[in-house]
Write a protein that holds these residues in place. Structure first.
Motif, PDB file in Angstrom:
ATOM      1  N   MET A  16       0.936  -1.240  -0.372  1.00  0.00           N
ATOM      2  CA  MET A  16      -0.533   0.141   0.118  1.00  0.00           C
ATOM      3  C   MET A  16       0.919   0.989   0.164  1.00  0.00           C
ATOM      4  SD  MET A  16      -2.990   0.890   2.871  1.00  0.00           S
ATOM      5  CE  MET A  16      -3.550  -0.312   2.926  1.00  0.00           C
ATOM      6  N   SER A  17       0.830   2.655  -0.506  1.00  0.00           N
ATOM      7  CA  SER A  17       1.329   3.458  -1.023  1.00  0.00           C
ATOM      8  C   SER A  17       0.469   4.719  -0.153  1.00  0.00           C
ATOM      9  CB  SER A  17       1.200   4.764  -2.239  1.00  0.00           C
ATOM     10  OG  SER A  17       0.030   5.158  -1.865  1.00  0.00           O
ATOM     11  N   ASN A  18       1.979   5.028   1.094  1.00  0.00           N
ATOM     12  CA  ASN A  18       2.018   6.247   2.101  1.00  0.00           C
ATOM     13  C   ASN A  18       0.430   6.858   1.684  1.00  0.00           C
ATOM     14  OD1 ASN A  18       3.392   7.226   4.349  1.00  0.00           O
ATOM     15  ND2 ASN A  18       3.902   8.821   2.972  1.00  0.00           N
ATOM     16  N   ALA A  19       0.497   7.295   0.472  1.00  0.00           N
ATOM     17  CA  ALA A  19      -0.730   8.481   0.685  1.00  0.00           C
ATOM     18  C   ALA A  19      -2.339   7.543   0.662  1.00  0.00           C
ATOM     19  CB  ALA A  19      -0.365   8.905  -1.379  1.00  0.00           C
ATOM     20  N   LEU A  20      -1.857   6.265  -0.267  1.00  0.00           N
ATOM     21  CA  LEU A  20      -3.556   5.291   0.268  1.00  0.00           C
ATOM     22  C   LEU A  20      -3.697   5.407   1.327  1.00  0.00           C
ATOM     23  CD1 LEU A  20      -6.131   4.383  -0.626  1.00  0.00           C
ATOM     24  CD2 LEU A  20      -4.165   2.419  -1.155  1.00  0.00           C
ATOM     25  N   ALA A  21      -2.124   5.490   2.662  1.00  0.00           N
ATOM     26  CA  ALA A  21      -2.545   4.963   4.232  1.00  0.00           C
ATOM     27  C   ALA A  21      -3.175   6.159   4.652  1.00  0.00           C
ATOM     28  CB  ALA A  21      -0.867   4.614   4.342  1.00  0.00           C
ATOM     29  N   TRP A  22      -2.715   7.592   4.515  1.00  0.00           N
ATOM     30  CA  TRP A  22      -2.914   8.804   5.103  1.00  0.00           C
ATOM     31  C   TRP A  22      -4.380   8.983   4.486  1.00  0.00           C
ATOM     32  CZ3 TRP A  22      -1.562  11.466   8.527  1.00  0.00           C
ATOM     33  CH2 TRP A  22       0.148  10.873   9.023  1.00  0.00           C
ATOM     34  N   GLY A  23      -4.915   8.593   3.094  1.00  0.00           N
ATOM     35  CA  GLY A  23      -6.232   8.252   2.620  1.00  0.00           C
ATOM     36  C   GLY A  23      -7.060   7.679   3.977  1.00  0.00           C
ATOM     37  N   MET A  24      -6.703   7.282   3.912  1.00  0.00           N
ATOM     38  CA  MET A  24      -7.553   5.500   4.915  1.00  0.00           C
ATOM     39  C   MET A  24      -7.570   6.086   6.195  1.00  0.00           C
ATOM     40  SD  MET A  24      -5.875   2.404   3.126  1.00  0.00           S
ATOM     41  CE  MET A  24      -7.112   0.584   3.713  1.00  0.00           C
ATOM     42  N   LEU A  25      -6.435   6.682   6.534  1.00  0.00           N
ATOM     43  CA  LEU A  25      -6.520   7.001   8.132  1.00  0.00           C
ATOM     44  C   LEU A  25      -7.457   8.521   7.914  1.00  0.00           C
ATOM     45  CD1 LEU A  25      -5.279   6.974  10.790  1.00  0.00           C
ATOM     46  CD2 LEU A  25      -3.635   8.765   9.775  1.00  0.00           C
ATOM     47  N   LEU A  26      -7.581   9.519   7.346  1.00  0.00           N
ATOM     48  CA  LEU A  26      -8.786  10.235   6.818  1.00  0.00           C
ATOM     49  C   LEU A  26     -10.402   9.708   6.920  1.00  0.00           C
ATOM     50  CD1 LEU A  26      -9.022  13.028   6.465  1.00  0.00           C
ATOM     51  CD2 LEU A  26      -8.955  13.017   4.504  1.00  0.00           C
ATOM     52  N   VAL A  27     -10.334   8.692   5.816  1.00  0.00           N
ATOM     53  CA  VAL A  27     -11.417   8.116   5.870  1.00  0.00           C
ATOM     54  C   VAL A  27     -12.194   7.674   7.856  1.00  0.00           C
ATOM     55  CG1 VAL A  27     -13.358   6.422   5.306  1.00  0.00           C
ATOM     56  CG2 VAL A  27     -11.543   8.032   3.871  1.00  0.00           C
ATOM     57  N   ALA A  28     -10.699   6.874   7.726  1.00  0.00           N
ATOM     58  CA  ALA A  28     -11.067   6.283   9.911  1.00  0.00           C
ATOM     59  C   ALA A  28     -11.512   7.831  10.385  1.00  0.00           C
ATOM     60  CB  ALA A  28      -9.527   5.604   9.537  1.00  0.00           C
ATOM     61  N   GLY A  29     -10.614   8.636  10.358  1.00  0.00           N
ATOM     62  CA  GLY A  29     -11.261   9.831  11.591  1.00  0.00           C
ATOM     63  C   GLY A  29     -12.355  10.433  11.081  1.00  0.00           C
ATOM     64  N   VAL A  30     -12.991  10.435   9.967  1.00  0.00           N
ATOM     65  CA  VAL A  30     -14.472  10.517   9.701  1.00  0.00           C
ATOM     66  C   VAL A  30     -15.431   9.256   9.560  1.00  0.00           C
ATOM     67  CG1 VAL A  30     -16.229  11.787   7.801  1.00  0.00           C
ATOM     68  CG2 VAL A  30     -13.828  12.508   7.674  1.00  0.00           C
ATOM     69  N   LEU A  31     -15.335   8.735   9.643  1.00  0.00           N
ATOM     70  CA  LEU A  31     -16.186   7.382  11.208  1.00  0.00           C
ATOM     71  C   LEU A  31     -16.220   7.338  12.201  1.00  0.00           C
ATOM     72  CD1 LEU A  31     -14.974   4.597   7.918  1.00  0.00           C
ATOM     73  CD2 LEU A  31     -16.888   5.766   8.184  1.00  0.00           C
ATOM     74  N   ASP A  32     -15.318   8.179  12.685  1.00  0.00           N
ATOM     75  CA  ASP A  32     -14.997   7.868  14.272  1.00  0.00           C
ATOM     76  C   ASP A  32     -15.723   9.445  14.525  1.00  0.00           C
ATOM     77  OD1 ASP A  32     -14.400   7.350  16.654  1.00  0.00           O
ATOM     78  OD2 ASP A  32     -12.778   8.996  16.135  1.00  0.00           O
ATOM     79  N   VAL A  33     -16.362  10.107  13.801  1.00  0.00           N
ATOM     80  CA  VAL A  33     -16.977  11.418  13.953  1.00  0.00           C
ATOM     81  C   VAL A  33     -18.183  10.316  13.898  1.00  0.00           C
ATOM     82  CG1 VAL A  33     -17.732  13.563  13.750  1.00  0.00           C
ATOM     83  CG2 VAL A  33     -15.702  12.960  13.116  1.00  0.00           C
ATOM     84  N   LEU A  34     -18.605   9.874  12.830  1.00  0.00           N
ATOM     85  CA  LEU A  34     -20.340   9.505  12.297  1.00  0.00           C
ATOM     86  C   LEU A  34     -20.780   8.498  13.796  1.00  0.00           C
ATOM     87  CD1 LEU A  34     -19.913   8.924   8.911  1.00  0.00           C
ATOM     88  CD2 LEU A  34     -20.921  10.825  10.110  1.00  0.00           C
ATOM     89  N   TRP A  35     -19.021   7.324  14.287  1.00  0.00           N
ATOM     90  CA  TRP A  35     -19.973   6.717  15.458  1.00  0.00           C
ATOM     91  C   TRP A  35     -19.705   7.007  16.157  1.00  0.00           C
ATOM     92  CZ3 TRP A  35     -16.507   5.816  19.499  1.00  0.00           C
ATOM     93  CH2 TRP A  35     -16.079   5.051  20.807  1.00  0.00           C
ATOM     94  N   ALA A  36     -19.504   8.239  17.070  1.00  0.00           N
ATOM     95  CA  ALA A  36     -19.815   9.103  17.581  1.00  0.00           C
ATOM     96  C   ALA A  36     -21.346   9.926  18.136  1.00  0.00           C
ATOM     97  CB  ALA A  36     -18.726  10.931  17.891  1.00  0.00           C
ATOM     98  N   LEU A  37     -21.458  10.272  16.420  1.00  0.00           N
ATOM     99  CA  LEU A  37     -22.277  11.255  16.368  1.00  0.00           C
ATOM    100  C   LEU A  37     -24.327   9.355  16.172  1.00  0.00           C
ATOM    101  CD1 LEU A  37     -22.037  13.303  14.009  1.00  0.00           C
ATOM    102  CD2 LEU A  37     -22.795  13.254  16.282  1.00  0.00           C
ATOM    103  N   ALA A  38     -23.602   8.157  15.945  1.00  0.00           N
ATOM    104  CA  ALA A  38     -24.239   7.647  16.156  1.00  0.00           C
ATOM    105  C   ALA A  38     -24.456   6.647  17.601  1.00  0.00           C
ATOM    106  CB  ALA A  38     -24.142   6.562  15.082  1.00  0.00           C
ATOM    107  N   MET A  39     -23.493   6.668  18.180  1.00  0.00           N
ATOM    108  CA  MET A  39     -23.737   6.747  19.699  1.00  0.00           C
ATOM    109  C   MET A  39     -24.497   7.765  20.802  1.00  0.00           C
ATOM    110  SD  MET A  39     -21.770   3.637  21.005  1.00  0.00           S
ATOM    111  CE  MET A  39     -20.951   3.968  22.370  1.00  0.00           C
ATOM    112  N   LYS A  40     -24.443   8.755  20.146  1.00  0.00           N
ATOM    113  CA  LYS A  40     -25.450   9.337  20.823  1.00  0.00           C
ATOM    114  C   LYS A  40     -26.977   9.456  20.682  1.00  0.00           C
ATOM    115  CE  LYS A  40     -26.515  14.325  21.171  1.00  0.00           C
ATOM    116  NZ  LYS A  40     -26.222  14.069  23.265  1.00  0.00           N
ATOM    117  N   GLN A  41     -27.426   8.488  19.046  1.00  0.00           N
ATOM    118  CA  GLN A  41     -29.174   8.512  18.863  1.00  0.00           C
ATOM    119  C   GLN A  41     -28.572   6.910  19.287  1.00  0.00           C
ATOM    120  OE1 GLN A  41     -30.387  10.810  17.747  1.00  0.00           O
ATOM    121  NE2 GLN A  41     -28.701  12.204  17.130  1.00  0.00           N
ATOM    122  N   ALA A  42     -27.907   5.939  19.853  1.00  0.00           N
ATOM    123  CA  ALA A  42     -28.249   4.990  20.005  1.00  0.00           C
ATOM    124  C   ALA A  42     -28.829   4.982  21.606  1.00  0.00           C
ATOM    125  CB  ALA A  42     -27.187   4.022  20.011  1.00  0.00           C
TER     126      ALA A  42
END
Length: 109
Positions: A1-27
């Motif tokens: 995996m390229s360094n750029a792809l790894a950073w992109g995956m990390l960014l998406v993981a961070g966004v999903l973390d935010v969505l997870w926190a919002l879903a937890m509040k709604q749960a």
């Protein structure tokens, strides 16, 4: 995996973390089945992406960047969606976290 792809995956993981926190509040403490399932799926997705990115990125940098994205994103989402306050001190904290993320990204591994 390229360094750029790894950073992109990390960014998406961070966004999903935010969505997870919002879903937890709604749960509402896992009392609402649909939101509970959404939160668990988001959790699994961001952990998988974080793990994949760690195969390339330094663990200390990647974890700090991921948690920073999650923290800043969740504070901003909480203010936008739930009317949580964004006073000067909170905005200053966000600025410090963002500065730390940038410094970690630019630092040699």
């Amino acid at each position: 995996m390229s360094n750029a792809l790894a950073w992109g995956m990390l960014l998406v993981a961070g966004v999903l973390d935010v969505l997870w926190a919002l879903a937890m509040k709604q749960a509402e403490g896992y009392t609402r089945l649909g939101w509970s399932l959404v939160s668990l799926l988001l959790l699994a997705a961001f952990v998988w992406l974080l793990g994949r990115s760690l195969s390339v990125l330094p663990v200390g940098t990647a974890y700090a960047v991921w948690t920073g994205i999650g923290a800043v994103g969740t504070v901003l989402a909480g203010a936008w969606l739930f009317g949580e306050s964004l006073g000067a001190v909170r905005l200053g904290g966000i600025a410090l976290v963002l500065a730390g993320i940038v410094m970690l990204k630019l630092a040699p591994a």
